[in-house]
Enzyme design. Sequence first.
Site, PDB file in Angstrom:
ATOM      1  N   TYR A  32       0.820  -1.204   0.000  1.00  0.00           N
ATOM      2  CA  TYR A  32       0.000   0.000   0.000  1.00  0.00           C
ATOM      3  C   TYR A  32       0.856   1.258   0.000  1.00  0.00           C
ATOM      4  O   TYR A  32       2.074   1.196   0.185  1.00  0.00           O
ATOM      5  CB  TYR A  32      -0.958  -0.003   1.203  1.00  0.00           C
ATOM      6  CG  TYR A  32      -0.334   0.314   2.543  1.00  0.00           C
ATOM      7  CD1 TYR A  32       0.511  -0.589   3.183  1.00  0.00           C
ATOM      8  CD2 TYR A  32      -0.575   1.529   3.175  1.00  0.00           C
ATOM      9  CE1 TYR A  32       1.081  -0.289   4.404  1.00  0.00           C
ATOM     10  CE2 TYR A  32      -0.015   1.838   4.414  1.00  0.00           C
ATOM     11  CZ  TYR A  32       0.809   0.920   5.023  1.00  0.00           C
ATOM     12  OH  TYR A  32       1.378   1.224   6.227  1.00  0.00           O
ATOM     13  N   LYS A 150       6.487  -2.144   1.911  1.00  0.00           N
ATOM     14  CA  LYS A 150       5.311  -1.556   2.571  1.00  0.00           C
ATOM     15  C   LYS A 150       4.098  -2.477   2.417  1.00  0.00           C
ATOM     16  O   LYS A 150       3.219  -2.238   1.585  1.00  0.00           O
ATOM     17  CB  LYS A 150       5.043  -0.155   2.003  1.00  0.00           C
ATOM     18  CG  LYS A 150       4.143   0.691   2.879  1.00  0.00           C
ATOM     19  CD  LYS A 150       4.216   2.143   2.446  1.00  0.00           C
ATOM     20  CE  LYS A 150       3.166   3.012   3.080  1.00  0.00           C
ATOM     21  NZ  LYS A 150       3.253   3.112   4.534  1.00  0.00           N
ATOM     22  N   GLU A 182      11.808   2.182  14.496  1.00  0.00           N
ATOM     23  CA  GLU A 182      10.967   3.287  14.003  1.00  0.00           C
ATOM     24  C   GLU A 182       9.688   3.307  14.830  1.00  0.00           C
ATOM     25  O   GLU A 182       9.534   2.522  15.762  1.00  0.00           O
ATOM     26  CB  GLU A 182      10.666   3.093  12.510  1.00  0.00           C
ATOM     27  CG  GLU A 182       9.955   1.787  12.211  1.00  0.00           C
ATOM     28  CD  GLU A 182       9.835   1.460  10.721  1.00  0.00           C
ATOM     29  OE1 GLU A 182       9.736   2.381   9.905  1.00  0.00           O
ATOM     30  OE2 GLU A 182       9.826   0.253  10.401  1.00  0.00           O
ATOM     31  N   LEU A 206      10.995   0.989   7.318  1.00  0.00           N
ATOM     32  CA  LEU A 206      10.405   1.470   6.068  1.00  0.00           C
ATOM     33  C   LEU A 206      11.179   2.717   5.627  1.00  0.00           C
ATOM     34  O   LEU A 206      11.509   3.567   6.444  1.00  0.00           O
ATOM     35  CB  LEU A 206       8.931   1.821   6.261  1.00  0.00           C
ATOM     36  CG  LEU A 206       8.257   2.164   4.926  1.00  0.00           C
ATOM     37  CD1 LEU A 206       8.004   0.898   4.125  1.00  0.00           C
ATOM     38  CD2 LEU A 206       6.970   2.921   5.126  1.00  0.00           C
TER      39      LEU A 206
HETATM   40  N1  PMP Z   1       7.568   3.570   9.037  1.00  0.00           N
HETATM   41  C1  PMP Z   1       6.444   2.845   9.032  1.00  0.00           C
HETATM   42  C2  PMP Z   1       6.432   1.525   9.707  1.00  0.00           C
HETATM   43  C3  PMP Z   1       5.292   3.341   8.395  1.00  0.00           C
HETATM   44  O1  PMP Z   1       4.159   2.607   8.377  1.00  0.00           O
HETATM   45  C4  PMP Z   1       5.332   4.615   7.787  1.00  0.00           C
HETATM   46  C5  PMP Z   1       4.121   5.229   7.135  1.00  0.00           C
HETATM   47  N2  PMP Z   1       3.392   4.377   6.376  1.00  0.00           N
HETATM   48  C6  PMP Z   1       6.536   5.338   7.828  1.00  0.00           C
HETATM   49  C7  PMP Z   1       7.644   4.781   8.466  1.00  0.00           C
HETATM   50  C8  PMP Z   1       6.659   6.691   7.192  1.00  0.00           C
HETATM   51  O2  PMP Z   1       6.694   6.608   5.795  1.00  0.00           O
HETATM   52  P1  PMP Z   1       6.199   7.809   4.877  1.00  0.00           P
HETATM   53  O3  PMP Z   1       6.975   9.004   5.284  1.00  0.00           O
HETATM   54  O4  PMP Z   1       6.497   7.370   3.502  1.00  0.00           O
HETATM   55  O5  PMP Z   1       4.740   7.971   5.163  1.00  0.00           O
END
Ligand code: PMP
Length: 286
Positions: A32, A150, A182, A206
């Site tokens: 996603y 993701k 994270e 991620l």
């Molecule tokens: N880490 C994780 C585990 C996440 O789910 C997300 C957001 N989906 C992020 C980091 C941040 O990613 P982004 O800045 O692309 O939203």
Amino acid sequence: MRTVYVNGEYLPEDQARVSIFDRGFLMADGVYEVTSVLGGKLIDFAGHSRRLARSLGELDMANPVTMDALLEIHRQLVTLNEIDEGLVYLQITRGAPGDRDFVFPDPASTPSTIVLFTQAKPGLAGDTAAKKGIKVISIEDIRWGRRDIKTVQLLYPSMGKMMAKKAGADDAWLTEDGFITEGTSNNAYIVKDGKIITRALSTDILHGITRAAVLRFAKEAQMEVIERSFTIDEAKTADEAFITSASSFVMPVVEIDGMPLGDGKAGPLALRLREIYLDESRKMAV
Ligand code: PMP
């Protein structure tokens, strides 16, 4: 009623259908993206579509749409649903073979499923929540080993948010061997002596699209960025902390495991980065 997109069709949300045999439903076999919308425009669409292509590639999943088509679908939904501030959610799964089977179906006979919908979030970029900051707790990171993809396997992050809520906090930071990986749905940062510290990219986290933009803007503003792991103990003695994600932008963290950081107020560097991120991203929105 919202208009949503399912496999080539724009439909009212109550008429949209996905098979019970869909591998996204049965096996979390799907990926996603979430792209935020400010002023009716998409923030960092190119970054999100590149990461989507990478997630699909890592899982040998067919991409059912070109990136141009994807942009068009995003824009159509934003227009049809009159989204000024909010987000577009996109999910692609390995589709619905007739039976449940661990073996991947042949993509020639089982096309991917693609679903998109919008969520309106008036006030998303307002600064009331940001000025207050958020409280986090730390919990063990027991997710799988390919967090750089993701996927829609979000049960543990969801449980983490519930643990945080139960503890009177807003979110959880995940720790592995004492080091923060994270947040449940965001990347994690601390600030010490004016330096921004965040874990380096690997399969452990991620690769946040917001992270990439924020680090670029920080460097352009002559801020020092250090990409290295940090422990929960180090975080508790930091001057500031914050998170980044597509839907929270840059959000200050004011408390970790019940301990206030610094004076317990949103940090000035985090708030400045939020301002820079919002300004620059709006300029480049499509
Ligand atoms: N880490 C994780 C585990 C996440 O789910 C997300 C957001 N989906 C992020 C980091 C941040 O990613 P982004 O800045 O692309 O939203």
